[in-house]
Design a protein around this motif. Structure first.
Motif, mmCIF file in Angstrom:
data_model
loop_
_atom_site.group_PDB
_atom_site.id
_atom_site.type_symbol
_atom_site.label_atom_id
_atom_site.label_comp_id
_atom_site.label_asym_id
_atom_site.label_seq_id
_atom_site.Cartn_x
_atom_site.Cartn_y
_atom_site.Cartn_z
ATOM 1 N N UNK A 310 129.992 4.299 55.005
ATOM 2 C CA UNK A 310 130.544 3.495 53.905
ATOM 3 C C UNK A 310 129.915 2.106 53.902
ATOM 4 N N UNK A 311 129.764 1.516 55.101
ATOM 5 C CA UNK A 311 129.237 0.154 55.180
ATOM 6 C C UNK A 311 127.841 0.030 54.565
ATOM 7 N N UNK A 312 126.857 0.840 54.951
ATOM 8 C CA UNK A 312 125.550 0.686 54.311
ATOM 9 C C UNK A 312 125.526 1.113 52.848
ATOM 10 N N UNK A 313 126.506 1.904 52.431
ATOM 11 C CA UNK A 313 126.568 2.345 51.036
ATOM 12 C C UNK A 313 127.138 1.269 50.118
ATOM 13 N N UNK A 314 127.951 0.355 50.647
ATOM 14 C CA UNK A 314 128.809 -0.457 49.801
ATOM 15 C C UNK A 314 128.117 -1.340 48.772
ATOM 16 N N UNK A 315 126.853 -1.771 48.949
ATOM 17 C CA UNK A 315 126.277 -2.607 47.889
ATOM 18 C C UNK A 315 126.239 -1.959 46.510
ATOM 19 N N UNK A 316 126.065 -0.643 46.435
ATOM 20 C CA UNK A 316 126.063 -0.006 45.118
ATOM 21 C C UNK A 316 127.440 -0.103 44.463
ATOM 22 N N UNK A 317 128.497 -0.012 45.285
ATOM 23 C CA UNK A 317 129.840 -0.192 44.756
ATOM 24 C C UNK A 317 130.063 -1.645 44.361
ATOM 25 N N UNK A 318 129.577 -2.548 45.168
ATOM 26 C CA UNK A 318 129.741 -3.979 44.913
ATOM 27 C C UNK A 318 129.146 -4.352 43.560
ATOM 28 N N UNK A 319 128.023 -3.717 43.214
ATOM 29 C CA UNK A 319 127.345 -4.010 41.956
ATOM 30 C C UNK A 319 127.966 -3.258 40.782
ATOM 31 N N UNK A 320 128.267 -1.969 40.954
ATOM 32 C CA UNK A 320 128.656 -1.138 39.814
ATOM 33 C C UNK A 320 130.160 -1.018 39.614
ATOM 34 N N UNK A 321 130.930 -0.979 40.665
ATOM 35 C CA UNK A 321 132.393 -0.964 40.540
ATOM 36 C C UNK A 321 133.014 -1.167 41.914
ATOM 37 N N UNK A 322 133.427 -2.402 42.221
ATOM 38 C CA UNK A 322 133.970 -2.694 43.557
ATOM 39 C C UNK A 322 135.215 -1.897 43.914
ATOM 40 N N UNK A 323 135.909 -1.330 42.927
ATOM 41 C CA UNK A 323 137.099 -0.531 43.255
ATOM 42 C C UNK A 323 136.769 0.608 44.197
ATOM 43 N N UNK A 324 135.527 1.089 44.159
ATOM 44 C CA UNK A 324 135.159 2.198 45.045
ATOM 45 C C UNK A 324 135.232 1.792 46.512
ATOM 46 N N UNK A 325 135.052 0.523 46.818
ATOM 47 C CA UNK A 325 135.192 0.093 48.210
ATOM 48 C C UNK A 325 136.616 0.365 48.680
ATOM 49 N N UNK A 326 137.587 -0.013 47.862
ATOM 50 C CA UNK A 326 138.987 0.247 48.217
ATOM 51 C C UNK A 326 139.287 1.745 48.215
ATOM 52 N N UNK A 379 134.131 -4.934 55.007
ATOM 53 C CA UNK A 379 134.351 -4.209 53.759
ATOM 54 C C UNK A 379 135.615 -4.681 53.059
ATOM 55 N N UNK A 380 136.668 -4.931 53.837
ATOM 56 C CA UNK A 380 137.911 -5.430 53.232
ATOM 57 C C UNK A 380 137.685 -6.775 52.556
ATOM 58 N N UNK A 381 136.902 -7.629 53.192
ATOM 59 C CA UNK A 381 136.638 -8.942 52.597
ATOM 60 C C UNK A 381 135.723 -8.807 51.380
ATOM 61 N N UNK A 382 134.745 -7.926 51.461
ATOM 62 C CA UNK A 382 133.859 -7.705 50.320
ATOM 63 C C UNK A 382 134.659 -7.232 49.109
ATOM 64 N N UNK A 383 135.583 -6.311 49.323
ATOM 65 C CA UNK A 383 136.410 -5.846 48.206
ATOM 66 C C UNK A 383 137.268 -6.978 47.651
ATOM 67 N N UNK A 384 137.851 -7.765 48.525
ATOM 68 C CA UNK A 384 138.708 -8.862 48.088
ATOM 69 C C UNK A 384 137.937 -9.850 47.219
ATOM 70 N N UNK A 385 136.729 -10.197 47.637
ATOM 71 C CA UNK A 385 135.917 -11.117 46.844
ATOM 72 C C UNK A 385 135.513 -10.500 45.514
ATOM 73 N N UNK A 386 134.998 -9.272 45.570
ATOM 74 C CA UNK A 386 134.452 -8.660 44.358
ATOM 75 C C UNK A 386 135.530 -8.335 43.335
#
Length: 633
Positions: A310-326, A379-386
């Protein structure tokens, strides 16, 4: 196949072609984020085969439908009569010899379903292919075409199409070696004429989550395969329009971020990354308020929701839809909060074999203690920011704090342990893990305004860099491990990709000088085909390499280090040496493969089709967020 004025041409994948069939000439092959298109010449007619897999992260119905489109378009025909033909066989079921075929129609839609008789639910074969679902193959006639169908032996069905340009409509019981086929007569084609097929694999019981079945989100509206594939074909125009907009948007953003080679890498990554994710709801209630995403660790070991995938994957979620991180963390966090995982650090995954997300109540999961604790907090912080919302993280504060506390006690004076790159083996006091621990602690401090955690994170980072605990004496680079007693050879190094979220999330745990140091050092370690991940290995990593290069692109306005990584990865995907789906690991210098044979430089090393290619969005995410990230109030 295509039939032009009674002459049959093979287009793609036609073993045992009919007598007299000629191979069409491939003119070009192109791809975008959502399409792969082959253009061929059959006689004097151009035939385009366009494969479209919609990527629609914010539309959970469209994203969760398990189908792709194949559109065949005939053009430059000059009035020639053109028929096209597509068939599939039981290899789509993942086995042979126990296939059951069913044919049905719904309005104008013709639908074949293939399944493996007696297949056990939640099982797969050695190629990571599900066994318990239904293959769906469907099409419908256009306003100007005529559709026909047939199943039977491959030779007889293909020969009939070659002779007549149409099929008999006969559908006997499936036998080994059979195919199911759909043909479309496009008639006399003056301008261009198209027809579309749908193909996919339905698993109504898609995921076993702690003993409860979960299913695709689309089934909240389209509960059975016939209604689902009928809607999918109805949705073709809208899905195509959205795909066109997505393709244009991502190509433009990637080029703006890092140029044309980077755009090629991004476009090749999108479908692969999202294709490994199931957007699910409970199978019994179909409650759309209970959405979870399950991610498959394809090819490496088949785990479910592996935190260090999940960690190395997360930039695509960060860009396209951060809800996927959660959404992808939710099943992990809910399991951890049951207390059934009793070890003091974050679990590695929630199931050893996809789609069985049954946890590890016995504590027997791969141990990556510092790796996974740091990942979860970041990841939790990345989701919170995004998402600009702290509600989700706040609801799990006690859990997150337990892992932050673990990093305090065990994140810097580390026992020998694995990192995410477990193939490189365990080591004590890995520098890159210590960086992750510092960034993870800082992320927790920022999440909850916990100044004591932030101060400790900064202190640890100060030791690692400013006090040279984890650098060589000249401060030319970070060492593989620390202190000097463990690392007497100062030529060792590590690609410190864990520093990337520190930059993306504007935590500034480490100073700019540390980033510049690495930017200057990485090019000095480049081998024939790229930079090895660290001084122990003969392979590089595409996702982690772009994490590191995005954080350390060069000195000042110079982006030479970033360009180096991008160009090496582009050379890898375009060198003609690889037939596997996009691998995130490739041989960059002379060495040996896992079987002890000499490695071929520029070829992939085991991994294929993994979702971590979403990490290639690291550059885009950082370029678009640089200087604009503001912690939520």
């Amino acid at each position: 196949m295509a039939r032009v004025e009674d002459q049959v041409y093979t287009l793609l994948g036609v073993p045992a072609a009919p007598d007299g069939a000629l191979p069409a000439v491939v003119n070009s092959a192109t791809y975008t984020a959502t399409h792969t298109t082959f253009s061929l010449t059959a006689g004097n007619v151009t035939v385009d085969l366009d494969f479209l897999s919609p990527v629609s992260p914010k539309d959970y119905i469209r994203q969760s439908l398990p189908f792709s489109y194949l559109t065949l378009t005939a053009s430059n025909a000059g009035g020639a009569i053109v028929q096209v033909y597509v068939d599939i066989d039981e290899s789509w079921t993942g086995q042979s010899g126990a296939t059951v075929s069913n044919f049905s129609t719904s309005a104008k839609t013709s639908i074949y379903q293939l399944s493996a008789d007696g297949a056990e639910v939640y099982t797969q074969n050695d190629m990571d292919q599900a066994l318990w679902g239904d293959v769906i193959f469907a099409s419908r006639p256009s306003n100007t075409s005529t559709l026909s169908t047939q199943s039977g032996s491959a030779a007889s069905v293909r020969d009939l199409f070659a002779s007549n340009g149409t099929l008999s409509g006969s559908n006997p019981a499936y036998a080994p070696g059979d195919v199911v086929a759909i043909a479309q007569d496009l008639g006399a084609v003056s301008g261009d004429a198209s027809t579309t097929f749908a193909l996919g694999y339905v698993r109504e019981e898609a995921i076993n989550y702690l003993g409860n079945a979960r299913t695709g989100y689309y089934r909240s509206t389209y509960p059975d395969s016939i209604s689902a594939v009928s809607h999918f074909l109805d949705d073709f125009a809208d899905a195509t329009a959205e795909a066109s907009a997505t393709d244009s948007d991502l190509d433009s953003r990637a080029r703006n971020a890092a140029g044309g080679n980077y755009s090629d890498i991004i476009n090749l990554s999108v479908r692969q990354s999202f294709g490994a994710a199931d957007v699910t709801i409970p199978n019994d209630s179909l409650d759309t308020n209970d959405v979870m995403v399950f991610l498959k660790e394809i090819s490496s070991d088949g785990n479910v929701n592996t935190i260090d995938v999940i960690f190395p994957t997360f930039p695509i979620y960060y860009v396209l839809d951060p809800e996927y991180i959660r959404l992808v963390l939710e099943p992990v966090v809910q399991y951890l909060e049951t207390g059934r995982w009793t070890l003091p650090y974050t679990i590695h995954d929630i199931g050893s074999s996809y789609p069985n997300a049954t946890g590890h109540d016995d504590g027997q999961a791969e141990a990556q203690p510092v790796e996974e604790c740091g990942n979860l907090l970041i990841l939790a912080y990345a989701y919170t920011l995004a998402s600009n919302s702290s509600a989700w993280a706040s609801s799990h504060r006690a859990l997150f704090q337990s892992y932050a506390d673990y990093l305090i006690s065990d994140g810097f004076n580390m026992s020998s342990q694995l990192s995410t790159d477990d193939g490189a083996g365990p080591l004590p006091n890995q520098t890159n893990l210590a960086i992750k621990a510092a960034v993870g602690l800082h992320a927790f401090g920022a999440l909850f305004d916990a100044d004591n955690y932030t101060s400790l994170a900064l202190s640890r980072a100060n030791d690692l860099y400013n006090n040279s605990l984890a650098t060589d004496a000249e401060k030319s680079h970070f060492l593989l491990q620390y202190p000097e007693s463990l690392n007497p050879n100062t030529s060792t190094y590590s690609t410190t990709f864990n520093i990337y979220p520190d930059v993306l999330l504007a935590l500034n745990t480490f100073p700019q000088a540390a980033l510049d140091m690495q930017a200057s050092y990485y090019p000095t370690q480049r081998a024939e085909a790229g930079v090895p991940l660290d001084s122990r290995v003969d392979w590089g990593k595409t996702d982690e390499g772009l994490f590191a290069a995005a954080a350390s692109p060069g000195i000042g306005s110079d982006r030479g280090t970033l360009d180096l990584y991008i160009n090496d990865i582009h050379a890898f995907i375009s060198n003609g040496l690889n037939t596997a789906p996009f691998s995130d690991r490739w041989f960059v210098k002379e060495g040996v493969d896992d079987d002890g044979n000499p490695a071929v430089i520029g070829t992939f090393n085991n991994y294929r089709a993994r979702p971590v290619v979403g990490g290639h969005f690291a550059v885009m995410a950082l370029e678009e967020a640089r200087g604009e990230v503001v912690p939520p109030s």
